[in-house]
Design an enzyme around this catalytic site. Structure first.
Site, PDB file in Angstrom:
ATOM      1  N   TRP A 115       0.122 -18.466   4.057  1.00  0.00           N
ATOM      2  CA  TRP A 115      -0.954 -18.260   3.080  1.00  0.00           C
ATOM      3  C   TRP A 115      -0.512 -17.182   2.084  1.00  0.00           C
ATOM      4  O   TRP A 115      -0.034 -16.119   2.496  1.00  0.00           O
ATOM      5  CB  TRP A 115      -2.218 -17.838   3.832  1.00  0.00           C
ATOM      6  CG  TRP A 115      -3.388 -17.513   2.977  1.00  0.00           C
ATOM      7  CD1 TRP A 115      -3.841 -18.212   1.887  1.00  0.00           C
ATOM      8  CD2 TRP A 115      -4.284 -16.408   3.134  1.00  0.00           C
ATOM      9  NE1 TRP A 115      -4.975 -17.609   1.370  1.00  0.00           N
ATOM     10  CE2 TRP A 115      -5.258 -16.501   2.118  1.00  0.00           C
ATOM     11  CE3 TRP A 115      -4.365 -15.347   4.039  1.00  0.00           C
ATOM     12  CZ2 TRP A 115      -6.294 -15.575   1.982  1.00  0.00           C
ATOM     13  CZ3 TRP A 115      -5.391 -14.440   3.911  1.00  0.00           C
ATOM     14  CH2 TRP A 115      -6.345 -14.552   2.884  1.00  0.00           C
ATOM     15  N   ASP A 121      -3.677 -14.914  13.507  1.00  0.00           N
ATOM     16  CA  ASP A 121      -4.707 -15.048  12.469  1.00  0.00           C
ATOM     17  C   ASP A 121      -5.504 -16.311  12.780  1.00  0.00           C
ATOM     18  O   ASP A 121      -4.958 -17.414  12.758  1.00  0.00           O
ATOM     19  CB  ASP A 121      -4.019 -15.178  11.093  1.00  0.00           C
ATOM     20  CG  ASP A 121      -5.021 -15.226   9.955  1.00  0.00           C
ATOM     21  OD1 ASP A 121      -6.237 -15.086  10.210  1.00  0.00           O
ATOM     22  OD2 ASP A 121      -4.593 -15.394   8.793  1.00  0.00           O
ATOM     23  N   ALA A 147      -8.567 -18.206  11.388  1.00  0.00           N
ATOM     24  CA  ALA A 147      -9.512 -18.253  10.256  1.00  0.00           C
ATOM     25  C   ALA A 147     -10.255 -19.581  10.186  1.00  0.00           C
ATOM     26  O   ALA A 147     -11.124 -19.749   9.338  1.00  0.00           O
ATOM     27  CB  ALA A 147      -8.744 -18.033   8.947  1.00  0.00           C
ATOM     28  N   LYS A 187     -15.053 -19.611   7.015  1.00  0.00           N
ATOM     29  CA  LYS A 187     -15.084 -21.079   6.968  1.00  0.00           C
ATOM     30  C   LYS A 187     -15.987 -21.656   8.050  1.00  0.00           C
ATOM     31  O   LYS A 187     -16.755 -22.569   7.780  1.00  0.00           O
ATOM     32  CB  LYS A 187     -13.681 -21.663   7.129  1.00  0.00           C
ATOM     33  CG  LYS A 187     -12.557 -20.827   6.547  1.00  0.00           C
ATOM     34  CD  LYS A 187     -12.426 -20.946   5.058  1.00  0.00           C
ATOM     35  CE  LYS A 187     -11.642 -19.772   4.540  1.00  0.00           C
ATOM     36  NZ  LYS A 187     -10.729 -19.918   3.523  1.00  0.00           N
TER      37      LYS A 187
HETATM   38  C1  LMR Z   1      -7.530 -20.270   0.705  1.00  0.00           C
HETATM   39  O1  LMR Z   1      -6.442 -20.214   1.275  1.00  0.00           O
HETATM   40  O2  LMR Z   1      -7.738 -20.958  -0.298  1.00  0.00           O
HETATM   41  C2  LMR Z   1      -8.698 -19.499   1.280  1.00  0.00           C
HETATM   42  O3  LMR Z   1      -8.294 -18.839   2.428  1.00  0.00           O
HETATM   43  C3  LMR Z   1      -9.374 -18.623   0.285  1.00  0.00           C
HETATM   44  C4  LMR Z   1      -8.558 -17.436  -0.148  1.00  0.00           C
HETATM   45  O4  LMR Z   1      -9.110 -16.332  -0.151  1.00  0.00           O
HETATM   46  O5  LMR Z   1      -7.399 -17.576  -0.505  1.00  0.00           O
END
Ligand code: LMR
Length: 404
Positions: free
Chosen positions: A130, A211, A213, A246
């Site tokens: 991410w 993590d 999420a 989420k």
């Molecule tokens: C994403 O990956 O789009 C979500 O986790 C929102 C974010 O804050 O990036």
């Protein structure tokens, strides 16, 4: 003084979110930021959240501070949600939890704790990971390195390469792991692979930083927490950053927690004292509202059941959208195999197209996704999957569409 500041480009994910909002074309499709959407394209307030919120506001008599570590009831409820009722860590005296401003806050708190424990620590993150993991974990001064994770040729985890890389790390290296619904690839480890990975983590004395999420949006609430439950049973030290954005739909309420499992109760007390000091220096105390809602839902049998049912429905919707997307893309792009999208889990998958195609999809067809072609599958609707697949076919499709 401020006139020397450089102007920065927008955040990659939030920039796409803003561009989508600014697009007035009624055909636009938002596959950018990771939020769940229903078939009307809305991100609804979950019914259990709405009800808990109403009751909470009716009985709230004060807005005074809660506590340095946040809402103790929420923290305990999160421990049980993530680790499961009856998990050995719950009664070990070695587990401590601090409420955090979202999963991001939890990740940053964990990074700051690691920095204080061992400033030279290197945190190893998956390739890819991410986008926001990088600043969240490194802005405090920790070094970041990468381990291989994804095989674009198969759409699966490059497990042997991952294991091999982690098996060469020095003791006390930190490994950031996505518990489920890997962001951005949607490719997760199977339970047997988590057990194999545990062997490496133990042998090399690594510290897992998990993590979580998307608990409940992959295979199920218990299944998505498999790694956290296993590692907290078997290892002396584990960090777990949790987000309620989420699975409770509480995005803007910034609701999350950091669980820290330490080797001894005394070490756990030291860790939580450090975390409270870190939080005080960063933002003082976490926001209350979202945590109070989660606490109310998880503590009430009826609300909890309603929440679980809605979460199950969200997960099924994502699975249906994945299957429908593969079916449509197979027709419009006969030369490409999109079957991996149906195998992957959670909100995200790569479409597997280059940045030029991503730009063209945005500019010509108003279809928004990340530059690396990450799509939020949960942003599709049954009534626009056809439009989306046609657009992809026009931009990258190979050969003539099959009948179907
Ligand atoms: C994403 O990956 O789009 C979500 O986790 C929102 C974010 O804050 O990036």
């Amino acid at each position: 003084m401020l006139e020397h500041l450089d102007r920065l480009p927008p955040d990659p994910i939030l920039g796409v979110m803003a561009a989508f909002r600014a697009d007035a074309d009624p055909r636009k499709v938002d596959l950018g930021v990771g939020v769940f959407r229903d078939d009307a394209g809305e991100t609804p307030v979950m019914r259990a959240v709405r009800e808990a919120e109403r009751e909470l506001l009716a009985r709230q008599t004060t807005k005074t501070y809660v506590a340095a570590a946040g809402n103790a009831g929420f923290n305990e409820a999160m421990e049980r949600l993530v680790l499961g009722q009856g998990h050995a860590a719950l009664t070990s005296g070695r587990l401590r939890t601090i409420q955090a401003p979202g999963g991001c806050g939890a990740l940053r708190l964990g990074a700051e704790l690691i920095l204080r424990a061992a400033p030279d620590t290197v945190v190893h993150v998956s390739t890819p990971t991410w986008a926001n993991h990088v600043p969240l974990l490194s802005n405090c001064g920790l070094k970041l390195e990468r381990y291989p994770y994804f095989d674009p040729a198969t759409g699966d985890v490059a497990f042997d390469a991952m294991l091999g890389a982690l098996d060469r790390l020095p003791p006390r290296a930190v490994v950031l792991l996505h518990a489920s619904c890997h962001n951005p690839t949607g490719a997760d480890l199977e339970d047997a692979q988590w057990r194999e990975l545990l062997g490496v983590v133990r042998r090399r004395s690594l510290l897992p930083f998990i993590d979580i999420a998307y608990q409940g949006l992959g295979r199920g609430a218990a299944e998505d927490a498999y790694a956290a439950r296993l590692f907290c049973t078997e290892l002396p030290e584990v960090l777990v950053a949790v987000s309620c954005s989420k699975n409770f739909g509480l995005y803007r309420e910034r609701t999350g927690a950091l669980h820290v499992l330490s080797a001894t109760p005394a070490a756990a007390d030291a860790a939580i004292s450090q975390l409270m000091r870190i939080a005080r220096g960063l933002y003082s105390m976490p926001p209350d509202h979202g945590a109070a809602i989660v606490h109310a839902i998880l503590g009430d049998g009826r609300l909890r059941k309603a929440w679980e049912e809605e979460l199950d429905a969200m997960r099924s919707r994502i699975q249906q959208l994945r299957a429908a997307a593969v079916q449509r893309l197979t027709v419009t792009c006969p030369g490409k195999d999109f079957g991996y999208i149906a195998r992957q889990r959670g909100m995200f998958s790569y479409l597997g197209v280059d940045v030029q195609a991503v730009r063209e999809l945005r500019e010509r067809h108003h279809v928004y996704m990340m530059d690396d072609s990450r799509i939020n599958v949960a942003g599709l609707r049954m009534d626009n999957i056809g439009y989306f697949a046609q657009a992809v076919g026009q931009v990258v499709g190979q050969g003539q569409p099959r009948e179907g």
